[in-house]
Design an enzyme around this catalytic site. Structure first.
Site, PDB file in Angstrom:
ATOM      1  N   HIS A  90       0.932  -3.159  -9.092  1.00 41.01           N
ATOM      2  CA  HIS A  90      -0.397  -2.780  -8.597  1.00 41.01           C
ATOM      3  C   HIS A  90      -0.321  -1.634  -7.588  1.00 41.01           C
ATOM      4  O   HIS A  90      -1.284  -0.917  -7.373  1.00 41.01           O
ATOM      5  CB  HIS A  90      -1.075  -3.969  -7.908  1.00 41.01           C
ATOM      6  CG  HIS A  90      -1.069  -5.224  -8.716  1.00 41.01           C
ATOM      7  ND1 HIS A  90      -1.788  -5.352  -9.882  1.00 41.01           N
ATOM      8  CD2 HIS A  90      -0.424  -6.403  -8.546  1.00 41.01           C
ATOM      9  CE1 HIS A  90      -1.594  -6.571 -10.385  1.00 41.01           C
ATOM     10  NE2 HIS A  90      -0.766  -7.220  -9.599  1.00 41.01           N
ATOM     11  N   HIS A 122       1.857  -0.334   2.011  1.00 38.96           N
ATOM     12  CA  HIS A 122       1.665   0.099   0.621  1.00 38.96           C
ATOM     13  C   HIS A 122       0.543   1.131   0.562  1.00 38.96           C
ATOM     14  O   HIS A 122      -0.090   1.418   1.578  1.00 38.96           O
ATOM     15  CB  HIS A 122       1.329  -1.117  -0.260  1.00 38.96           C
ATOM     16  CG  HIS A 122       0.058  -1.780   0.154  1.00 38.96           C
ATOM     17  ND1 HIS A 122       0.014  -2.853   0.992  1.00 38.96           N
ATOM     18  CD2 HIS A 122      -1.242  -1.490  -0.129  1.00 38.96           C
ATOM     19  CE1 HIS A 122      -1.230  -3.213   1.201  1.00 38.96           C
ATOM     20  NE2 HIS A 122      -2.024  -2.397   0.535  1.00 38.96           N
ATOM     21  N   HIS A 124      -2.779   3.168  -1.728  1.00 38.90           N
ATOM     22  CA  HIS A 124      -3.806   3.203  -2.777  1.00 38.90           C
ATOM     23  C   HIS A 124      -4.073   4.670  -3.059  1.00 38.90           C
ATOM     24  O   HIS A 124      -4.201   5.469  -2.125  1.00 38.90           O
ATOM     25  CB  HIS A 124      -5.081   2.510  -2.294  1.00 38.90           C
ATOM     26  CG  HIS A 124      -4.859   1.069  -1.916  1.00 38.90           C
ATOM     27  ND1 HIS A 124      -4.943   0.044  -2.837  1.00 38.90           N
ATOM     28  CD2 HIS A 124      -4.519   0.489  -0.743  1.00 38.90           C
ATOM     29  CE1 HIS A 124      -4.682  -1.117  -2.228  1.00 38.90           C
ATOM     30  NE2 HIS A 124      -4.418  -0.875  -0.954  1.00 38.90           N
ATOM     31  N   GLU A 134      -9.520   3.439  -0.300  1.00 38.61           N
ATOM     32  CA  GLU A 134     -10.333   2.240  -0.503  1.00 38.61           C
ATOM     33  C   GLU A 134     -11.555   2.290   0.417  1.00 38.61           C
ATOM     34  O   GLU A 134     -12.684   2.192  -0.035  1.00 38.61           O
ATOM     35  CB  GLU A 134      -9.504   0.981  -0.254  1.00 38.61           C
ATOM     36  CG  GLU A 134      -8.403   0.823  -1.291  1.00 38.61           C
ATOM     37  CD  GLU A 134      -8.019  -0.623  -1.541  1.00 38.61           C
ATOM     38  OE1 GLU A 134      -7.575  -1.289  -0.606  1.00 38.61           O
ATOM     39  OE2 GLU A 134      -8.164  -1.074  -2.710  1.00 38.61           O
ATOM     40  N   HIS A 147      -1.877   1.226   3.883  1.00 34.38           N
ATOM     41  CA  HIS A 147      -2.133  -0.019   4.603  1.00 34.38           C
ATOM     42  C   HIS A 147      -0.830  -0.581   5.156  1.00 34.38           C
ATOM     43  O   HIS A 147       0.125  -0.778   4.408  1.00 34.38           O
ATOM     44  CB  HIS A 147      -2.757  -1.060   3.655  1.00 34.38           C
ATOM     45  CG  HIS A 147      -4.146  -0.706   3.245  1.00 34.38           C
ATOM     46  ND1 HIS A 147      -4.744  -1.187   2.102  1.00 34.38           N
ATOM     47  CD2 HIS A 147      -5.072   0.083   3.854  1.00 34.38           C
ATOM     48  CE1 HIS A 147      -5.978  -0.704   2.026  1.00 34.38           C
ATOM     49  NE2 HIS A 147      -6.201   0.076   3.069  1.00 34.38           N
ATOM     50  N   THR A 231      -7.688  -6.545  -0.061  1.00 33.97           N
ATOM     51  CA  THR A 231      -8.445  -5.828  -1.092  1.00 33.97           C
ATOM     52  C   THR A 231      -7.893  -6.094  -2.489  1.00 33.97           C
ATOM     53  O   THR A 231      -8.260  -5.420  -3.435  1.00 33.97           O
ATOM     54  CB  THR A 231      -8.456  -4.310  -0.822  1.00 33.97           C
ATOM     55  OG1 THR A 231      -7.118  -3.819  -0.922  1.00 33.97           O
ATOM     56  CG2 THR A 231      -9.012  -4.001   0.562  1.00 33.97           C
ATOM     57  N   THR A 232      -6.980  -7.071  -2.586  1.00 35.19           N
ATOM     58  CA  THR A 232      -6.474  -7.512  -3.887  1.00 35.19           C
ATOM     59  C   THR A 232      -6.537  -9.040  -3.921  1.00 35.19           C
ATOM     60  O   THR A 232      -6.538  -9.675  -2.864  1.00 35.19           O
ATOM     61  CB  THR A 232      -5.000  -7.079  -4.088  1.00 35.19           C
ATOM     62  OG1 THR A 232      -4.214  -7.574  -2.999  1.00 35.19           O
ATOM     63  CG2 THR A 232      -4.870  -5.567  -4.162  1.00 35.19           C
TER      64      THR A 232
HETATM   65 ZN   LIG Z   1      -4.023  -2.253   0.445  1.00 37.09          ZN
END
Ligand SMILES: [Zn+2]
Ligand SMILES: *[C@@H]1O[C@H](CO)[C@@H](O)[C@H](O)[C@H]1NC(C)=O
Ligand SMILES: *[C@@H]1O[C@H](CO)[C@@H](O)[C@H](O)[C@H]1NC(C)=O
Length: 326
Positions: A90, A122, A124, A134, A147, A231-232
């Protein structure tokens, strides 16, 4: 085919079908059938009312003078040991919490209720055609977002921390893109080639000072704070969010490395590039976003104050017209 072989085929087939039908989540760019609009079917929390990310509307911020500087500890030393970079299917994640190493990387202050240990960071990102942050700022999505996930020191495990509204503290950094390479990101960007496929991981050649991935320290007093979620999936509503005003800058080629090197998990024989791995905006509902003491005075809220002042003056002037002269 031996009887045993048949048995195994019959046994494994239903498992494979079940995995494809549910239990897995993804982004629409991988497969719209398990994308963000379906997450709440897997985990009801993903349909909760304190979800992330959100738009940060700078005209509606509430100033909180109690949100002073965050104290970063251990951010300025390269820790001993190793950091592992992983493609988890992801995102690309850098694990900061070895069995013991991360005890030394912590944040506190800045209105946080206690001390938080860094666990992992990690990213995005978007695609050549789309930005991929995000959170959005006044409705604008930026190219990327980093993040850094921290866990409240008073909890022993991630599972335990996820059960509390302030169990986790995530620092969010917008990433902007310019022509100039940010050499502080070289180790991570170089590692992308080693984690091209889902499930890959690589130990980075060396650790480094985490502070080098952040904006200049003088710019870290400006941030936005709100109560939200991962957010996951499982979308736990256990996150005190801190989104920094000042972005990090990386080079165009470095952004391109994320967009073009890393892949989603194989589906059948289809290998898709990992792109647009961001969750769409979630409604703020009754929540408020607070601006730190050092955040730039937003034109919006200042204007609103001016408006109110002007209206009051106008009202007073009107009233005085009707008041009898002394
Ligand atoms: Zn994140
Ligand atoms: C994407 O980010 C760039 C750089 O910040 C910005 O100029 C552009 O307006 C953004 N595009 C969208 C659609 O938000
Ligand atoms: C990472 O990838 C590079 C380039 O493909 C390769 O030279 C290097 O040996 C790899 N490193 C590890 C630790 O696998």
């Amino acid at each position: 085919m031996s009887p045993t072989g048949l048995g195994i085929t019959f046994l494994t087939l239903p498992l494979v079908v079940r995995a494809a039908a549910g239990g897995q989540w993804c982004y629409d760019s991988q497969d719209p059938q398990c994308g963000p609009s379906h997450w709440k079917e897997l985990k009801a929390t993903c349909g909760g009312d304190k979800q992330s990310p959100v738009n940060i509307d700078r005209r509606r911020l509430q100033r909180d003078g109690g949100l002073g500087d965050i104290l970063f500890e251990g951010y300025d030393q390269a820790p001993p040991g190793k950091w592992r970079l992983t493609n988890n299917g992801h995102t690309v994640m850098l694990t900061l919490a070895g069995e013991s190493a991360s005890e030394h990387i912590t944040i506190s202050g800045g209105g946080l209720p206690g001390r938080y240990h860094a666990i992992q960071l990690h990213f995005h990102w978007g695609s050549p055609a789309q930005n991929g942050s995000e959170h959005t700022l006044d409705g604008h999505q930026l190219p990327m977002e980093m993040h850094i996930v921290h866990m409240n020191a008073k909890y022993q495990t991630l599972a335990e921390a996820k059960g509390h509204p302030s169990g986790l503290a995530v620092l969010g950094f917008f990433i902007q893109v310019s022509e100039t390479t940010n050499t502080n990101y070289n180790t991570i960007v170089a590692g992308l080639r080693n984690v091209s496929h889902a499930g890959d991981s690589v130990d980075l050649a060396s650790t480094f000072r985490l502070s080098t991935l952040l904006p200049r320290s003088g710019r870290l007093s400006g941030y936005y704070r709100y109560q939200g979620s991962l957010t996951t999936p499982d979308c736990s509503e256990a996150v005190l969010w801190t989104v920094f005003e000042e972005p990090v800058w990386i080079g165009q080629q470095q952004l391109k490395a994320f967009v073009s090197t890393v892949h989603f998990p194989l589906e059948g024989s289809v290998l898709l590039k990992m792109i647009n791995n961001f969750r769409p905006l979630q409604p703020l509902r009754s929540r408020k976003i607070f601006a730190s003491r050092g955040a730039t005075a937003s034109g919006g809220s200042l204007h609103r104050d001016h408006h109110q002042l002007l209206l009051s003056l106008l009202l007073l002037a009107l009233l005085s017209l009707f008041l009898p002269a002394p």
